[in-house]
Write a protein that holds these residues in place. Structure first.
Motif, mmCIF file in Angstrom:
data_model
loop_
_atom_site.group_PDB
_atom_site.id
_atom_site.type_symbol
_atom_site.label_atom_id
_atom_site.label_comp_id
_atom_site.label_asym_id
_atom_site.label_seq_id
_atom_site.Cartn_x
_atom_site.Cartn_y
_atom_site.Cartn_z
ATOM 1 N N PHE A 3 0.857 -1.168 0.000
ATOM 2 C CA PHE A 3 0.000 0.000 0.000
ATOM 3 C C PHE A 3 0.905 1.234 0.000
ATOM 4 O O PHE A 3 2.062 1.173 0.412
ATOM 5 C CB PHE A 3 -0.931 -0.018 1.213
ATOM 6 C CG PHE A 3 -2.172 -0.854 0.973
ATOM 7 C CD1 PHE A 3 -2.076 -2.227 0.776
ATOM 8 C CD2 PHE A 3 -3.429 -0.262 0.915
ATOM 9 C CE1 PHE A 3 -3.202 -2.999 0.528
ATOM 10 C CE2 PHE A 3 -4.572 -1.029 0.674
ATOM 11 C CZ PHE A 3 -4.462 -2.390 0.481
ATOM 12 N N CYS A 21 -1.696 -0.559 11.666
ATOM 13 C CA CYS A 21 -0.796 -1.478 10.953
ATOM 14 C C CYS A 21 -0.283 -2.596 11.870
ATOM 15 O O CYS A 21 0.379 -2.331 12.864
ATOM 16 C CB CYS A 21 0.382 -0.710 10.366
ATOM 17 S SG CYS A 21 1.510 -1.786 9.454
ATOM 18 N N PRO A 22 -0.545 -3.868 11.495
ATOM 19 C CA PRO A 22 -0.144 -4.993 12.353
ATOM 20 C C PRO A 22 1.354 -5.311 12.298
ATOM 21 O O PRO A 22 1.855 -6.055 13.144
ATOM 22 C CB PRO A 22 -0.969 -6.170 11.810
ATOM 23 C CG PRO A 22 -1.181 -5.827 10.374
ATOM 24 C CD PRO A 22 -1.308 -4.319 10.324
ATOM 25 N N VAL A 23 2.051 -4.773 11.307
ATOM 26 C CA VAL A 23 3.484 -5.087 11.193
ATOM 27 C C VAL A 23 4.373 -3.850 11.399
ATOM 28 O O VAL A 23 5.569 -3.883 11.145
ATOM 29 C CB VAL A 23 3.810 -5.765 9.838
ATOM 30 C CG1 VAL A 23 3.167 -7.142 9.779
ATOM 31 C CG2 VAL A 23 3.374 -4.907 8.662
ATOM 32 N N CYS A 25 4.875 -0.985 9.893
ATOM 33 C CA CYS A 25 5.721 -0.568 8.760
ATOM 34 C C CYS A 25 5.406 0.840 8.271
ATOM 35 O O CYS A 25 5.871 1.263 7.219
ATOM 36 C CB CYS A 25 5.631 -1.566 7.619
ATOM 37 S SG CYS A 25 4.065 -1.583 6.748
ATOM 38 N N ILE A 35 4.832 4.202 3.949
ATOM 39 C CA ILE A 35 4.721 2.752 4.147
ATOM 40 C C ILE A 35 5.950 2.072 3.557
ATOM 41 O O ILE A 35 6.274 2.279 2.383
ATOM 42 C CB ILE A 35 3.448 2.205 3.476
ATOM 43 C CG1 ILE A 35 2.210 2.739 4.207
ATOM 44 C CG2 ILE A 35 3.463 0.672 3.463
ATOM 45 C CD1 ILE A 35 0.893 2.431 3.512
ATOM 46 N N CYS A 40 5.315 -4.216 4.280
ATOM 47 C CA CYS A 40 3.849 -4.225 4.159
ATOM 48 C C CYS A 40 3.343 -5.590 3.692
ATOM 49 O O CYS A 40 3.873 -6.175 2.748
ATOM 50 C CB CYS A 40 3.431 -3.150 3.146
ATOM 51 S SG CYS A 40 1.666 -3.123 2.778
ATOM 52 N N ILE A 41 2.304 -6.102 4.380
ATOM 53 C CA ILE A 41 1.737 -7.411 4.045
ATOM 54 C C ILE A 41 0.411 -7.279 3.295
ATOM 55 O O ILE A 41 -0.341 -8.248 3.162
ATOM 56 C CB ILE A 41 1.549 -8.280 5.304
ATOM 57 C CG1 ILE A 41 0.656 -7.563 6.331
ATOM 58 C CG2 ILE A 41 2.913 -8.644 5.905
ATOM 59 C CD1 ILE A 41 0.240 -8.441 7.512
ATOM 60 N N CYS A 43 -2.480 -5.891 3.952
ATOM 61 C CA CYS A 43 -3.716 -6.256 4.662
ATOM 62 C C CYS A 43 -4.837 -5.251 4.471
ATOM 63 O O CYS A 43 -6.013 -5.575 4.649
ATOM 64 C CB CYS A 43 -3.426 -6.448 6.144
ATOM 65 S SG CYS A 43 -3.091 -4.895 7.019
ATOM 66 N N GLY A 44 -4.485 -3.996 4.170
ATOM 67 C CA GLY A 44 -5.515 -2.983 3.926
ATOM 68 C C GLY A 44 -6.049 -2.295 5.168
ATOM 69 O O GLY A 44 -6.921 -1.428 5.072
ATOM 70 N N CYS A 46 -4.722 -0.090 7.076
ATOM 71 C CA CYS A 46 -4.419 1.346 7.078
ATOM 72 C C CYS A 46 -5.378 2.117 6.173
ATOM 73 O O CYS A 46 -5.868 3.188 6.538
ATOM 74 C CB CYS A 46 -2.987 1.577 6.620
ATOM 75 S SG CYS A 46 -2.608 0.819 5.016
#
Ligand code: SF4
Length: 78
Positions: A3, A21-23, A25, A35, A40-41, A43-44, A46
């Motif tokens: 993203f 954001c879970p990671v 980043c 970002i 970034c994984i 996930c959306g 954000c």
């Protein structure tokens, strides 16, 4: 794929995305948040919380915001 944070973030910097954001980043720059595309994984999370709709999946970045793809990446190369 990642993203990307685009121009509506400039001057806004709401930071809701950072919490979402879970990671972890998303980092704060001088003018906007960025970002890290290597972390970034996709996930959306954000994108869903941005109050100014500044965040897009890389493939969906509007034509007039394309420069932000490189601007986000470059921020993490310094
Ligand atoms: Fe973080 Fe997910 Fe947004 Fe990537 S898409 S920056 S992992 S919240």
């Amino acid at each position: 794929m990642a993203f990307v944070i685009t121009s509506p973030c400039i001057g806004e910097k709401a930071s809701d995305c950072v919490e979402a954001c879970p990671v972890d980043c998303i980092k704060e720059g001088e003018d906007q948040y960025y970002i890290d595309p290597d972390i970034c994984i996709d996930c959306g999370a954000c994108e869903a919380v941005c109050p100014v709709a500044a965040i897009y999946q890389e493939d969906d970045v509007p034509a007039d915001e394309q420069e932000f793809i490189e601007k986000n990446r470059a921020f993490f190369q310094n």
